[in-house]
Write a protein that holds these residues in place. Structure first.
Motif, PDB file in Angstrom:
ATOM      1  N   ARG A 156       0.821  -1.218   0.000  1.00 49.09           N
ATOM      2  CA  ARG A 156       0.000   0.000   0.000  1.00 49.09           C
ATOM      3  C   ARG A 156       0.854   1.268   0.000  1.00 49.09           C
ATOM      4  O   ARG A 156       0.350   2.355   0.258  1.00 49.09           O
ATOM      5  CB  ARG A 156      -0.939  -0.007   1.202  1.00 49.09           C
ATOM      6  CG  ARG A 156      -2.000  -1.111   1.142  1.00 49.09           C
ATOM      7  CD  ARG A 156      -3.032  -0.948   2.251  1.00 49.09           C
ATOM      8  NE  ARG A 156      -2.491  -1.315   3.546  1.00 49.09           N
ATOM      9  CZ  ARG A 156      -2.963  -0.883   4.708  1.00 49.09           C
ATOM     10  NH1 ARG A 156      -3.991  -0.039   4.733  1.00 49.09           N
ATOM     11  NH2 ARG A 156      -2.433  -1.280   5.841  1.00 49.09           N
ATOM     12  N   THR A 160       5.574   8.515  -5.295  1.00 49.33           N
ATOM     13  CA  THR A 160       5.028   9.436  -6.296  1.00 49.33           C
ATOM     14  C   THR A 160       5.930  10.640  -6.545  1.00 49.33           C
ATOM     15  O   THR A 160       5.815  11.294  -7.575  1.00 49.33           O
ATOM     16  CB  THR A 160       3.660   9.966  -5.840  1.00 49.33           C
ATOM     17  OG1 THR A 160       3.823  10.686  -4.609  1.00 49.33           O
ATOM     18  CG2 THR A 160       2.671   8.826  -5.646  1.00 49.33           C
ATOM     19  N   ARG A 352       1.303  11.512 -10.702  1.00 57.38           N
ATOM     20  CA  ARG A 352       1.453  10.191 -10.085  1.00 57.38           C
ATOM     21  C   ARG A 352       0.627  10.096  -8.804  1.00 57.38           C
ATOM     22  O   ARG A 352       0.031   9.059  -8.499  1.00 57.38           O
ATOM     23  CB  ARG A 352       2.932   9.925  -9.790  1.00 57.38           C
ATOM     24  CG  ARG A 352       3.770   9.730 -11.050  1.00 57.38           C
ATOM     25  CD  ARG A 352       5.254   9.940 -10.775  1.00 57.38           C
ATOM     26  NE  ARG A 352       5.795   8.954  -9.868  1.00 57.38           N
ATOM     27  CZ  ARG A 352       6.495   7.892 -10.243  1.00 57.38           C
ATOM     28  NH1 ARG A 352       6.695   7.647 -11.538  1.00 57.38           N
ATOM     29  NH2 ARG A 352       6.988   7.057  -9.360  1.00 57.38           N
ATOM     30  N   ASP A 355      -2.982   9.749  -9.694  1.00 61.15           N
ATOM     31  CA  ASP A 355      -3.252   8.352 -10.083  1.00 61.15           C
ATOM     32  C   ASP A 355      -3.487   7.494  -8.837  1.00 61.15           C
ATOM     33  O   ASP A 355      -4.391   6.639  -8.805  1.00 61.15           O
ATOM     34  CB  ASP A 355      -2.071   7.784 -10.870  1.00 61.15           C
ATOM     35  CG  ASP A 355      -1.947   8.359 -12.265  1.00 61.15           C
ATOM     36  OD1 ASP A 355      -2.925   8.980 -12.749  1.00 61.15           O
ATOM     37  OD2 ASP A 355      -0.874   8.193 -12.872  1.00 61.15           O
ATOM     38  N   ALA A 356      -2.661   7.721  -7.796  1.00 57.17           N
ATOM     39  CA  ALA A 356      -2.802   6.949  -6.558  1.00 57.17           C
ATOM     40  C   ALA A 356      -4.154   7.217  -5.897  1.00 57.17           C
ATOM     41  O   ALA A 356      -4.781   6.306  -5.348  1.00 57.17           O
ATOM     42  CB  ALA A 356      -1.653   7.278  -5.611  1.00 57.17           C
ATOM     43  N   GLU A 358      -6.934   8.140  -7.435  1.00 60.01           N
ATOM     44  CA  GLU A 358      -7.979   7.512  -8.246  1.00 60.01           C
ATOM     45  C   GLU A 358      -7.990   5.994  -8.065  1.00 60.01           C
ATOM     46  O   GLU A 358      -9.058   5.377  -8.084  1.00 60.01           O
ATOM     47  CB  GLU A 358      -7.819   7.892  -9.705  1.00 60.01           C
ATOM     48  CG  GLU A 358      -8.111   9.380  -9.950  1.00 60.01           C
ATOM     49  CD  GLU A 358      -8.037   9.777 -11.413  1.00 60.01           C
ATOM     50  OE1 GLU A 358      -8.741  10.699 -11.804  1.00 60.01           O
ATOM     51  OE2 GLU A 358      -7.241   9.148 -12.156  1.00 60.01           O
ATOM     52  N   ARG A 359      -6.813   5.390  -7.881  1.00 60.41           N
ATOM     53  CA  ARG A 359      -6.778   3.946  -7.619  1.00 60.41           C
ATOM     54  C   ARG A 359      -7.447   3.631  -6.278  1.00 60.41           C
ATOM     55  O   ARG A 359      -8.133   2.629  -6.128  1.00 60.41           O
ATOM     56  CB  ARG A 359      -5.332   3.439  -7.633  1.00 60.41           C
ATOM     57  CG  ARG A 359      -4.717   3.320  -9.011  1.00 60.41           C
ATOM     58  CD  ARG A 359      -3.458   2.473  -8.985  1.00 60.41           C
ATOM     59  NE  ARG A 359      -2.418   3.059  -8.163  1.00 60.41           N
ATOM     60  CZ  ARG A 359      -1.504   3.919  -8.600  1.00 60.41           C
ATOM     61  NH1 ARG A 359      -1.522   4.303  -9.881  1.00 60.41           N
ATOM     62  NH2 ARG A 359      -0.582   4.398  -7.794  1.00 60.41           N
ATOM     63  N   LEU A 360      -7.218   4.520  -5.302  1.00 61.69           N
ATOM     64  CA  LEU A 360      -7.829   4.324  -3.978  1.00 61.69           C
ATOM     65  C   LEU A 360      -9.348   4.405  -4.081  1.00 61.69           C
ATOM     66  O   LEU A 360     -10.067   3.639  -3.417  1.00 61.69           O
ATOM     67  CB  LEU A 360      -7.298   5.388  -3.008  1.00 61.69           C
ATOM     68  CG  LEU A 360      -7.637   5.199  -1.532  1.00 61.69           C
ATOM     69  CD1 LEU A 360      -6.923   3.976  -0.983  1.00 61.69           C
ATOM     70  CD2 LEU A 360      -7.216   6.436  -0.751  1.00 61.69           C
TER      71      LEU A 360
END
Length: 361
Positions: A156, A160, A352, A355-356, A358-360
């Protein structure tokens, strides 16, 4: 899919500027963003322009029992205010950037069952992020190795980089031409609060340099003392082209033009230098809560070849003059350090980190 994302940031530029950079990236992707900060953070009006923000009561947990009780009550008020705002806006995720004002929004996020991503700007987890890590769903780091996250699921953790302001990104460019008879540009900055020690040490160090170096110097010295005009005259009389000002509002341009920077070692300062790719003499804060963080940043960057780590107690005019003479007379030392800095830079850090987030989600 459009989301509403809350960013929790302390009141210093080191916390607020990365939050601003992420906010603008997320907004460009179509999301709504609100920044939860405190009184000091709200003073960065240019950084917050066009971004919804909430000013919360905040307090450090430092001090005796009575001070801690008052701080807990203040944090509780901040938590309730932050929670109410998140419910009203239908926030779907929270990103914390450290600093004690980030406690309340982070705790509010967990009370609402919202995912929480922490971002660490430094080479070692800040006190706030260490305390909040137990509640976090993810950790984003600015460096490949960050101390203090032992026990947190490495799956996790994502590197970035540290998001920087658009003015810093726009200033990226090749290292200035360096060699005999060319100007030597030195930038001396002590952060948003300036650094009185630089006003005491840098001028006599410059005066101690050989005339051949002094006459090539172009110096920008951030200094807020009452004797700033006298220092400028003294340097001019010694053949140094110097500008002595309490604040430079064109920092990106000055970083791009600099051959060498003398500076503190805060995480945002480091990110700016690495993004543009400039070597530095790092002088960490000698005391206060940020002392260890800045010391570790300086040590890490010096070991990576980005420049030098000089504790403030060792920063004497003679020592600084010797270091400057070494740097300016070597044809390779500064260009090599500039390349080492650029290799560590993450100009795409905001993207970056987005992106993290949005992944979460």
């Amino acid at each position: 899919m459009k989301h509403v994302i809350a960013l929790a940031a302390g009141g210093t530029g080191g916390h607020l500027f990365p939050a601003e950079a992420l906010a603008r990236e997320l907004m460009a992707r179509g999301h709504d963003v609100v920044i939860h900060t405190e009184r000091r953070g709200a003073q960065y009006t240019q950084a917050l322009a066009g971004i919804a923000h909430v000013v919360l009561p905040a307090s450090s947990l430092e001090g005796g029992v009575a001070a801690k009780v008052r701080a807990v009550l203040t944090i509780l008020r901040g938590l309730l205010a932050s929670r109410s705002d998140m419910k009203r806006r239908k926030v779907t995720a929270v990103v914390g950037f450290g600093g004690y004002p980030s406690f309340a929004p982070a705790l509010a996020a967990k009370s609402l069952g919202l995912p929480l991503l922490l971002h660490e700007q430094a080479t070692h987890l800040s006190k706030a992020n260490r305390q909040l890590l137990r509640f976090a769903d993810g950790l984003a780091t600015s460096f490949p190795q960050v101390a203090g996250a032992d026990g947190f699921d490495t799956g996790r953790i994502v590197e970035t980089g540290n998001p920087v302001r658009q003015s810093i990104l726009a200033a990226r460019g090749d290292y200035p031409a360096f060699g005999d008879d060319l100007p030597l540009r030195l930038l001396v900055v002590g952060g948003s609060q300036s650094a009185a020690v630089f006003g005491r040490v840098v001028p006599p160090a410059l005066l101690a340099l050989p005339a051949g170096i002094r006459q090539r110097l172009q110096v920008s010295l951030q200094y807020k003392g009452d004797d700033a005009d006298a220092i400028a005259r003294q340097l001019h009389d010694a053949g140094v082209d110097a500008r002595v000002q309490p604040f430079f509002d064109d920092m990106g341009q000055r970083l791009r033009d600099a051959h060498l920077v003398v500076t503190r070692a805060g995480a945002t300062t480091a990110a700016d230098l690495l993004t543009i790719g400039r070597p530095a003499i790092f002088v960490p804060l000698p005391h206060g809560g940020a002392r260890e963080e800045q010391k570790r940043n300086a040590e890490t960057l010096a070991q990576a070849g980005v420049g030098w780590h000089v504790p403030e107690a060792d920063l004497t005019p003679d020592a600084l003059a010797a270091l400057l003479r070494q740097a300016f007379t070597s044809p390779t030392r500064l260009p090599d350090a500039a390349r080492a800095a650029a290799a560590l830079g993450r100009p795409d850090a905001a993207s970056r980190l987005a992106d993290a987030v949005e992944r979460l989600l």
